[in-house]
Design an enzyme around this catalytic site. Structure first.
Site, short mmCIF file in Angstrom:
data_model
loop_
_atom_site.label_atom_id
_atom_site.label_comp_id
_atom_site.label_asym_id
_atom_site.label_seq_id
_atom_site.Cartn_x
_atom_site.Cartn_y
_atom_site.Cartn_z
N ASP A 394 0.87 -1.16 0.00
CA ASP A 394 0.00 0.00 0.00
C ASP A 394 0.92 1.23 0.00
O ASP A 394 2.07 1.13 0.43
CB ASP A 394 -0.88 -0.03 1.25
CG ASP A 394 -1.75 1.19 1.36
OD1 ASP A 394 -2.40 1.56 0.36
OD2 ASP A 394 -1.79 1.80 2.45
N ASP A 579 -1.37 -0.82 6.21
CA ASP A 579 -1.45 -0.28 7.56
C ASP A 579 -2.86 0.07 8.03
O ASP A 579 -3.12 0.09 9.22
CB ASP A 579 -0.61 0.99 7.68
CG ASP A 579 -1.29 2.17 6.99
OD1 ASP A 579 -1.68 2.02 5.81
OD2 ASP A 579 -1.45 3.21 7.62
N ASP A 583 -7.20 -1.73 4.52
CA ASP A 583 -6.27 -2.75 4.00
C ASP A 583 -6.64 -4.15 4.48
O ASP A 583 -6.04 -5.13 4.04
CB ASP A 583 -4.83 -2.44 4.43
CG ASP A 583 -4.28 -1.19 3.75
OD1 ASP A 583 -4.68 -0.95 2.59
OD2 ASP A 583 -3.50 -0.46 4.38
#
Length: 684
Positions: A394, A579, A583
């Protein structure tokens, strides 16, 4: 439990509490636990500081999940006395008795001295062996007891005594090695503080159980004490040892406003803090819980060893019986000769090395990874970690910090970058906009403008040294008849009343360790790195180019990330690093999910590995540990089976004495356990 067992019996660990042992049957005849053996908080006399919720146990009453009843497992239960100086004295005394026996002629008194030597070091083994006979349990102790008694019965007292001594020496070395490996896991469980110093309304300090402290209550944390609960510093300054929680080796400063995580150690000044999470939700408690769960989950290799042992031991026991009976019946020799060979065959066949060394390897990997800031949530993930070939990240909060910074300054002709940055900072000196804050941070200290007028949603008009300037969006420039065509698209433009003077691009700040972390992944054989982002393509491309990422997919919704992950997994074992709350789905969709820190409960729950210190460098180190550990586990497996096969064949043919059988059992176990300790050797 994953399997149903139709019988159980009560036994007791070192605390004297009765526990039920469910016989899963690894094949060595030992009792196995699929569940924690008791709810007693210190049932195994381990030197834990942890006194967690009494509704569950540590889940570590045994060295490994199979719960072998051999002495190596007793060592894991905290019986450190079996690896202490007393054992050395016992062995020394037994050796002296054996030496003294040679001063006597062959006969009863020599046999008595040799028997005394065997009993001095082996009385516990004999008791356990006799118990095993009544339980019809062909474990290590039972096999050794039968072998030693039979040796004395056929007039080989010297061999019986030496086998007992060698067995005891091997157990001593094995226990020391096992204890060393277990301490790495126990250290993680010991970070949960039992008590906290609660401050009363009058400032009085009261020491209370950590569980009784509520969110919002004030605490005093003195120098040398462990932070009991997640909290915010209200006053005081200090440095903290955060290594147990984040893996960071350097002390970290703390002052008013700092957030502290339970499990950290206050090194210097006293701190007054306000609790932000209760006991059950604090970081140390979560880490301890995840460690307990991690060490209870079997890997594919461990499950294979269990299944293999269940078949292996009955087969070798049957072969030993046939070896003792068939040759004499066929006239191939005396029964005493073949009985001796069968006993050697039985002792050599015990699979304890398999059921001890393999779990110890995985424990060491989990312990070493935690010291490097990564908590692996179960040994079943280690094999997948070792096969990772591509890592997907990410962007925001993972590769970047989530805070804006100035990425570039493009000046117009006749003006410098420094001038553009300084003038823009003066114009934005009173703005709270994130881009304005990034510009001020980049420019440093500047004076305030003579006047400033905020233009909502567009920017600001300021007067500096009697001259008017505009600082803001392209729309603000257009409304004042100023063209930005000569400059690239940017986050912020600076202009006077005649022309645009420059453009400033702001972007998410890249984590300082991100580039080195990606290079380390390449060294570990990760052939492809991909970044998934919901951000604009130009912002994502900037991060990709700066870090050298293989591929970027931008402007994605959370469901798009899951779809992207599913397509990427077709190219090989894939890890995802994220994080945030959004996600969670893609972390679960990956072969292995890494969650950044303990911040998002959903992300930490969905992930397979938690990066406790938010340090991307831990990813490559964790993969390296997994690969090294799997190599060591396979080395142990091949070595154990090869040595046992050789000794079994030689024993059946009459070429292997009893001490060779002891080596094939205890000696091999010692060597493989010592080799297993190398699994935690990868350092920062």
């Amino acid at each position: 439990m994953s399997e149903q067992h139709n019988h159980a019996h009560a036994s007791s660990c070192s605390c004297g509490h009765a526990h039920h042992e469910h016989h899963a049957g690894c094949g060595c005849g030992h009792a196995h636990h699929e569940e924690p053996c008791c709810a007693h908080e210190h049932c195994c006399a381990e030197d834990h500081e942890y006194t967690g919720d009494p509704s569950h146990s540590h889940g570590h009453c045994h060295t490994h999940e199979h719960g072998c009843s051999c002495a190596a497992c007793d060592a894991a239960e905290g019986e450190e006395k079996k690896a202490g100086p007393k054992e050395i004295l016992l062995v020394g005394g037994a050796v002296l008795l054996v030496a003294a026996s040679f001063l006597l002629p062959e006969g009863l008194w020599r046999t008595i001295l040799l028997a005394a030597a065997a009993l001095l070091v082996g009385w516990e083994m004999f008791i356990e062996g006799i118990k095993g006979l009544f339980r019809l349990s062909l474990d290590e102790m039972t096999l050794m007891t039968i072998a030693v008694v039979a040796a004395f019965a056929i007039g080989e007292g010297f061999e019986g005594a030496m086998v007992t001594i060698l067995f005891h020496i091997g157990e001593f070395i094995e226990n020391r090695a096992v204890l060393q490996g277990r301490k790495r896991i126990d250290a993680l469980l010991s970070i949960v503080p039992e008590t906290a110093n609660r401050l009363g309304p009058d400032g009085a300090v009261q020491t209370v159980p950590s569980k009784e402290v509520a969110v919002g209550e004030p605490l005093l944390i003195r120098a040398g004490e462990r932070v009991p609960l997640d909290c915010e510093v209200l006053s005081g300054e200090s440095e903290l040892d955060t290594s147990a929680v984040t893996g960071e080796s350097q002390p970290q400063p703390a002052a008013a406003g700092s957030m502290l995580l339970s499990g950290m150690v206050n090194l210097s000044g006293a701190l007054q803090c306000r609790v932000t999470r209760d006991y059950h939700n604090s970081t140390a408690s979560k880490i301890a819980q995840m460690v307990r769960e991690a060490t209870e989950k079997k890997s594919k290799t461990e499950k294979f060893i269990t299944r293999f042992s269940r078949v292996y031991t009955p087969v070798v026991v049957l072969l030993a019986v046939l070896l003792a009976v068939l040759p004499p019946l066929l006239g191939a020799g005396a029964f005493s000769v073949w009985l001796s060979r069968a006993l050697i065959f039985l002792v050599a066949s015990c699979p304890c090395a398999l059921v001890i060394s393999i779990p110890i390897t995985f424990y060491n990997i989990i312990g070493a990874a935690s010291r490097n800031g990564a908590l692996i949530k179960g040994s079943q993930h280690i094999e997948t970690l070792s096969k990772i070939r591509q890592v997907v990240f990410d962007k925001t909060g993972t590769l970047t910090t989530g805070q804006l910074s100035v990425a570039g300054v493009t000046p117009a002709a006749g003006i410098s970058e420094e001038q553009v940055l300084r003038l823009a900072s003066v114009c934005e000196s009173a703005s709270v906009h994130p881009i304005a804050q990034a510009v001020r941070e980049k420019a440093g200290s500047v004076p305030a403008p003579q006047s400033a007028e905020d233009i909502p949603g567009k920017g600001v008009r300021a007067v500096i040294d009697g001259k008017a300037y505009y600082c803001g969006s392209a729309r603000l420039m257009e409304e004042n008849g100023l063209s930005t065509a000569a400059l690239p698209a940017a986050s912020l433009y600076l202009a006077d009343e005649e022309r645009v003077l420059g453009a400033i691009t702001a972007g998410d700040t890249i984590r300082p360790e991100a580039k080195d972390a990606l290079l380390a992944l390449q060294k570990q054989g990760v052939s492809r790195t991909v970044m998934l982002s919901g951000d604009r393509r130009d912002a994502a491309e900037r991060v990709r180019k700066e870090l050298g990422i293989t591929e970027v997919r931008a402007e994605l919704l959370p469901q798009d990330k899951v779809t992207a992950m599913e397509s990427l997994r077709r190219n090989g074992v894939t890890a995802f690093v994220g994080d945030g709350i959004n996600d969670g789905p893609v972390l679960a969709a990956a072969d292995i999910g890494f969650a950044m820190g303990m911040g998002s409960d959903l992300a930490a729950q969905a992930a397979d590995v938690v990066l406790m210190g938010d340090n991307l460098g831990s990813i490559a180190r964790t993969i390296a540990l997994a690969r090294r550990g799997l190599t060591i586990a396979r080395q142990n497996l091949v070595f154990i089976l090869a040595v046992k096969l050789i000794v079994l064949v030689l024993g059946a043919l009459g070429y292997a004495p009893m001490w060779a059988a002891v080596f094939a059992d205890v000696g091999v176990c010692v060597l493989t356990v010592l080799n297993s300790l190398r699994a935690g050797a990868v350092r920062k």
